[in-house]
Design an enzyme around this catalytic site. Structure first.
Site, short mmCIF file in Angstrom:
data_model
loop_
_atom_site.label_atom_id
_atom_site.label_comp_id
_atom_site.label_asym_id
_atom_site.label_seq_id
_atom_site.Cartn_x
_atom_site.Cartn_y
_atom_site.Cartn_z
N CYS A 135 70.09 13.47 -30.46
CA CYS A 135 70.83 13.28 -31.91
C CYS A 135 72.34 14.69 -31.92
O CYS A 135 72.11 14.49 -30.87
CB CYS A 135 69.62 14.73 -32.88
SG CYS A 135 69.51 14.48 -34.77
N CYS A 194 71.05 10.32 -35.65
CA CYS A 194 72.02 10.29 -35.93
C CYS A 194 72.29 9.44 -37.31
O CYS A 194 72.51 8.71 -37.08
CB CYS A 194 73.59 10.54 -35.10
SG CYS A 194 73.32 11.68 -33.86
N CYS A 247 76.59 10.29 -31.63
CA CYS A 247 75.82 9.74 -31.02
C CYS A 247 76.54 9.36 -29.74
O CYS A 247 77.15 9.51 -29.50
CB CYS A 247 74.75 8.36 -31.52
SG CYS A 247 73.34 8.91 -33.23
#
Length: 138
Positions: free
Chosen positions: A8, A81, A88
């Protein structure tokens, strides 16, 4: 043993919840699970709260930067994401990858309860997706 890496932006909410569920749902004999971010934003207290509500303790987790050795050895990399503004990472070509475009609950506004509701919604989506990973490898 399959290595799964949840990535993330800040490794504070979505990837932490995914790591927590994966460690509790997937067999530790078959899966090694880690999470990380392209930045470290610290562990979000709301993520800890909503996971505890579902019996998963992530209070000892901490925000980590991507470990390139683990990243390059991962069998499956899952990016979480959601927003286009999220950063990302590029994925190594030898790894399988999935993208789960989840909204960032840390961006939720309103009362504390309204923010927690957004965290619960994302948590429940993540739990459903993690449960489906057993089928992904069969």
């Amino acid at each position: 043993m399959k290595k799964i890496y949840f990535l993330c932006t800040g490794n504070s909410c979505r990837s932490q919840m995914a790591e927590g569920y994966a460690r509790s749902i997937l067999s530790p004999d078959n899966f090694e699970v880690e999470s990380a971010g392209v930045e470290t934003h610290g562990l979000n207290a709301n993520a800890v709260t909503v996971m505890a509500e579902d019996g998963v303790d992530i209070s000892n987790h901490y925000s980590k930067l991507i470990d390139l050795d683990y990243f390059n050895a991962a069998d499956l990399i899952i990016t979480l994401c959601g927003d286009a503004k999220d950063k990302c990472p590029m994925l190594p070509p030898q790894s399988q990858s999935l993208h789960w475009p989840l909204s960032d609950p840390a961006q939720a506004t309103g009362t504390v309860e309204e923010q927690l509701q957004e965290f619960r919604k994302v948590r429940d989506e993540i739990k459903k997706l993690i449960t489906g990973l057993n089928d992904y490898f069969h």
